[in-house]
Design a protein around this motif. Sequence first.
Motif, mmCIF file in Angstrom:
data_model
loop_
_atom_site.group_PDB
_atom_site.id
_atom_site.type_symbol
_atom_site.label_atom_id
_atom_site.label_comp_id
_atom_site.label_asym_id
_atom_site.label_seq_id
_atom_site.Cartn_x
_atom_site.Cartn_y
_atom_site.Cartn_z
ATOM 1 N N LEU A 52 0.830 -1.209 0.000
ATOM 2 C CA LEU A 52 0.000 0.000 0.000
ATOM 3 C C LEU A 52 0.861 1.254 0.000
ATOM 4 C CD1 LEU A 52 -2.806 -1.032 2.509
ATOM 5 C CD2 LEU A 52 -2.907 -0.998 0.007
ATOM 6 N N ARG A 53 1.940 1.237 0.775
ATOM 7 C CA ARG A 53 2.860 2.378 0.813
ATOM 8 C C ARG A 53 3.460 2.616 -0.581
ATOM 9 N NH1 ARG A 53 6.204 0.502 4.310
ATOM 10 N NH2 ARG A 53 4.993 1.214 6.093
ATOM 11 N N ASP A 54 3.848 1.540 -1.255
ATOM 12 C CA ASP A 54 4.415 1.671 -2.604
ATOM 13 C C ASP A 54 3.388 2.246 -3.579
ATOM 14 O OD1 ASP A 54 6.834 0.698 -1.722
ATOM 15 O OD2 ASP A 54 6.480 -1.352 -2.456
ATOM 16 N N LEU A 55 2.137 1.801 -3.467
ATOM 17 C CA LEU A 55 1.088 2.336 -4.341
ATOM 18 C C LEU A 55 0.900 3.831 -4.119
ATOM 19 C CD1 LEU A 55 -1.615 -0.473 -4.083
ATOM 20 C CD2 LEU A 55 -0.268 0.125 -6.101
ATOM 21 N N ILE A 56 0.910 4.248 -2.863
ATOM 22 C CA ILE A 56 0.741 5.672 -2.545
ATOM 23 C C ILE A 56 1.917 6.483 -3.076
ATOM 24 C CG2 ILE A 56 0.664 7.329 -0.647
ATOM 25 C CD1 ILE A 56 -0.926 5.133 0.917
ATOM 26 N N ILE A 57 3.121 5.978 -2.884
ATOM 27 C CA ILE A 57 4.318 6.685 -3.364
ATOM 28 C C ILE A 57 4.277 6.813 -4.884
ATOM 29 C CG2 ILE A 57 6.824 6.473 -3.638
ATOM 30 C CD1 ILE A 57 6.839 5.278 -0.765
ATOM 31 N N ASP A 58 3.910 5.735 -5.580
ATOM 32 C CA ASP A 58 3.823 5.785 -7.053
ATOM 33 C C ASP A 58 2.764 6.784 -7.516
ATOM 34 O OD1 ASP A 58 5.815 3.884 -7.244
ATOM 35 O OD2 ASP A 58 4.439 2.210 -7.664
ATOM 36 N N ALA A 59 1.618 6.794 -6.836
ATOM 37 C CA ALA A 59 0.545 7.726 -7.207
ATOM 38 C C ALA A 59 0.977 9.171 -6.981
ATOM 39 C CB ALA A 59 -0.716 7.417 -6.419
ATOM 40 N N LYS A 60 1.666 9.430 -5.872
ATOM 41 C CA LYS A 60 2.142 10.791 -5.602
ATOM 42 C C LYS A 60 3.146 11.227 -6.663
ATOM 43 C CE LYS A 60 3.112 11.949 -1.296
ATOM 44 N NZ LYS A 60 3.611 11.858 0.102
ATOM 45 N N GLN A 61 4.046 10.328 -7.055
ATOM 46 C CA GLN A 61 5.039 10.672 -8.072
ATOM 47 C C GLN A 61 4.363 10.984 -9.402
ATOM 48 O OE1 GLN A 61 8.331 11.241 -7.644
ATOM 49 N NE2 GLN A 61 8.220 11.959 -9.745
ATOM 50 N N SER A 62 3.345 10.198 -9.752
ATOM 51 C CA SER A 62 2.600 10.460 -10.987
ATOM 52 C C SER A 62 1.909 11.815 -10.918
ATOM 53 C CB SER A 62 1.567 9.366 -11.228
ATOM 54 O OG SER A 62 2.195 8.136 -11.473
ATOM 55 N N ALA A 63 1.330 12.124 -9.770
ATOM 56 C CA ALA A 63 0.646 13.411 -9.603
ATOM 57 C C ALA A 63 1.639 14.563 -9.735
ATOM 58 C CB ALA A 63 -0.060 13.470 -8.247
ATOM 59 N N TYR A 64 2.821 14.428 -9.131
ATOM 60 C CA TYR A 64 3.846 15.472 -9.250
ATOM 61 C C TYR A 64 4.229 15.690 -10.710
ATOM 62 C CZ TYR A 64 4.676 14.942 -4.194
ATOM 63 O OH TYR A 64 4.548 14.880 -2.831
ATOM 64 N N SER A 65 4.377 14.605 -11.456
ATOM 65 C CA SER A 65 4.758 14.712 -12.866
ATOM 66 C C SER A 65 3.688 15.425 -13.682
ATOM 67 C CB SER A 65 5.020 13.323 -13.450
ATOM 68 O OG SER A 65 6.126 12.722 -12.826
ATOM 69 N N VAL A 66 2.428 15.087 -13.440
ATOM 70 C CA VAL A 66 1.322 15.722 -14.175
ATOM 71 C C VAL A 66 1.242 17.204 -13.827
ATOM 72 C CG1 VAL A 66 -1.182 15.786 -14.418
ATOM 73 C CG2 VAL A 66 0.006 13.603 -14.462
ATOM 74 N N VAL A 67 1.366 17.529 -12.556
ATOM 75 C CA VAL A 67 1.313 18.932 -12.139
ATOM 76 C C VAL A 67 2.466 19.711 -12.761
ATOM 77 C CG1 VAL A 67 1.559 20.487 -10.160
ATOM 78 C CG2 VAL A 67 0.028 18.524 -10.021
ATOM 79 N N ASN A 68 3.658 19.141 -12.770
ATOM 80 C CA ASN A 68 4.813 19.814 -13.343
ATOM 81 C C ASN A 68 4.610 20.069 -14.842
ATOM 82 O OD1 ASN A 68 7.508 20.875 -13.338
ATOM 83 N ND2 ASN A 68 8.161 18.970 -14.304
ATOM 84 N N ALA A 69 4.135 19.071 -15.557
ATOM 85 C CA ALA A 69 3.906 19.234 -16.995
ATOM 86 C C ALA A 69 2.825 20.287 -17.256
ATOM 87 C CB ALA A 69 3.504 17.901 -17.609
ATOM 88 N N THR A 70 1.762 20.265 -16.470
ATOM 89 C CA THR A 70 0.673 21.235 -16.628
ATOM 90 C C THR A 70 1.153 22.644 -16.330
ATOM 91 O OG1 THR A 70 -0.926 19.529 -16.035
ATOM 92 C CG2 THR A 70 -1.658 21.818 -15.878
#
Length: 70
Positions: A26-44
């Motif tokens: 579960l911790r790994d899933l949360i970390i992966d989701a946060k990293q994806s969110a950071y990438s999308v926000v940065n690109a936007t």
Amino acid sequence: MTDKEDKIVSPGLYSEINNCALLDDLRDLIIDAKQSAYSVVNATQTLLYWKIGRRINNDILSNERNMAGR
């Protein structure tokens, strides 16, 4: 685990071991989701700033380069 190992490990301990694995997953899933969110926000955000710059260039500077840009 083998049947023999299952008998050695108490049911409570076996449950704790599985819960640790579950929490790790579960911790790994949360970390992966946060990293994806950071990438999308940065690109936007990058695209937003590029569009703002283009709009300023087109509307205010009338596509003329600044003397400092030459």
